[in-house]
Design an enzyme around this catalytic site. Structure first.
Site, PDB file in Angstrom:
ATOM      1  N   SER A 140      25.206 -17.111  21.353  1.00  0.00           N
ATOM      2  CA  SER A 140      23.981 -16.320  21.485  1.00  0.00           C
ATOM      3  C   SER A 140      23.187 -16.854  22.660  1.00  0.00           C
ATOM      4  CB  SER A 140      23.130 -16.431  20.213  1.00  0.00           C
ATOM      5  OG  SER A 140      21.846 -15.866  20.417  1.00  0.00           O
ATOM      6  N   TYR A 163      19.063 -21.998  13.839  1.00  0.00           N
ATOM      7  CA  TYR A 163      20.049 -21.134  14.487  1.00  0.00           C
ATOM      8  C   TYR A 163      20.217 -21.488  15.962  1.00  0.00           C
ATOM      9  CZ  TYR A 163      22.423 -16.896  16.054  1.00  0.00           C
ATOM     10  OH  TYR A 163      23.325 -16.016  16.598  1.00  0.00           O
TER      11      TYR A 163
END
Length: 245
Positions: A140, A163
Site C-alpha cells: 500500500s 497498518y
C-alpha cells in the site's frame, strides 16, 4: 501453461487478480483460508468460463496450513511461475500510536509481514523451477515513509500506526528479497492496488476492482527486462507508477 498462487483470493482484489490472470492464460491456485468461501469463488470463476482454477486451502498465519498447502500444490504442479502475496488485514481500531494494543500489532504483522515471509519461503523451491518466476507483494502507498512524512501527500492525515507500519515492514522485506535474488531470473516487486472499494475498507475506496487487478497482474506479466525491487502505485503516480519507499 503458467501457474500462479494468490493468497486471500476468495474475494475482493485477490479474486479480481485471479480472474485477470485466468484471462491471461494462467492456471490459478486460488488461496483461501476458508474452504467453503474458496470453493464458492472457484465456482463463480468457472461460471464465467474460466475453468483453469482450483482452490488451495491456506491460512498464512499457520505454519502447518502453509506446509500442507505447499505439499498439495506440489502434487499438482512441478513449478510455480508467480506468487501473489495478497492476504492482508488492517489491524482494527484504534490505530493510534499511543492507544493501539500490542495484540493488534501482533495480529496485523502475523498476516501482513510474517505471513508473506512464511508463504514465500515455503513455495520458493517451486518458484525456482520456473524460467521467469515472479513475486508480487501486495502493499500500500500507505506504507511509504517518504509519502507519509510529506504534509502535501493527499493521504497525509490518514495515519494508522498498525497498518502503515506493517506495510512499511513488508516493503523492506521486498527490498531484501529482491536484492538476494538480483542475479536470478526472479522479479520481485511491491505493488499498491490503490484505494479500492472493497470490504477491507468498508467500501469507502474510490478505485475499481478491475483497475486494482490490472495494477497487480501487470507485474506478474513483466518479461525479463521488467523491474525488480521496486514499489509501484499508479494511483499515486500515474506516470510510470513507481513511488518512493
Amino acid at each position: 501453461m503458467k501457474t500462479a498462487l494468490i493468497t486471500g483470493a476468495n474475494k475482493g482484489i485477490g479474486f479480481e487478480t485471479a480472474k485477470q490472470l485466468l484471462q491471461a492464460g494462467y492456471y490459478v491456485f486460488l488461496g483461501s483460508r476458508n474452504e467453503h468461501l474458496g470453493s464458492q469463488a472457484v465456482e463463480k470463476l468457472k461460471r464465467l468460463g474460466l475453468d483453469q482454477v482450483e482452490m488451495i486451502l491456506i491460512d498464512v498465519t499457520s505454519e502447518a496450513s502453509v506446509k500442507a498447502a505447499r505439499q498439495k500444490l506440489g502434487e499438482k504442479t512441478a513449478s510455480l511461475d508467480a506468487l501473489i502475496n495478497n492476504s492482508g488485514i488492517s489491524g482494527g481500531m484504534p490505530q493510534s500510536a499511543l492507544q493501539a494494543g500490542i495484540e493488534q500489532f501482533k495480529a496485523a504483522y502475523e498476516v501482513n509481514v510474517y505471513g508473506v515471509v512464511r508463504v514465500t519461503q515455503a513455495f520458493f523451491d517451486l518458484l525456482q523451477k520456473s524460467q521467469q518466476p515472479r513475486i508480487v507483494n501486495v502493499s500500500s502507498s500507505q506504507g511509504s515513509l517518504t509519502l507519509h512524512s510529506d504534509p502535501n501527500y493527499k493521504y497525509y492525515d490518514f495515519k494508522g500506526s498498525i497498518y502503515l507500519s506493517s506495510k512499511a515492514a513488508l516493503n523492506m522485506y521486498t527490498i531484501n528479497l529482491a536484492y538476494e535474488l538480483r542475479e536470478t531470473p526472479f522479479k520481485v516487486n511491491a505493488v499498491s492496488p490503490g484505494f479500492t472499494k472493497t470490504d477491507f475498507n468498508h467500501n469507502r475506496g474510490t478505485g475499481t476492482l478491475e483497475a486494482a487487478g490490472r495494477r497487480i497482474t501487470k507485474y506478474v506479466l513483466i518479461d525479463h527486462n521488467g523491474p525488480s525491487g521496486k514499489f509501484f502505485c499508479e494511483e499515486t503516480n500515474p506516470d510510470g507508477g513507481e513511488i518512493p519507499w
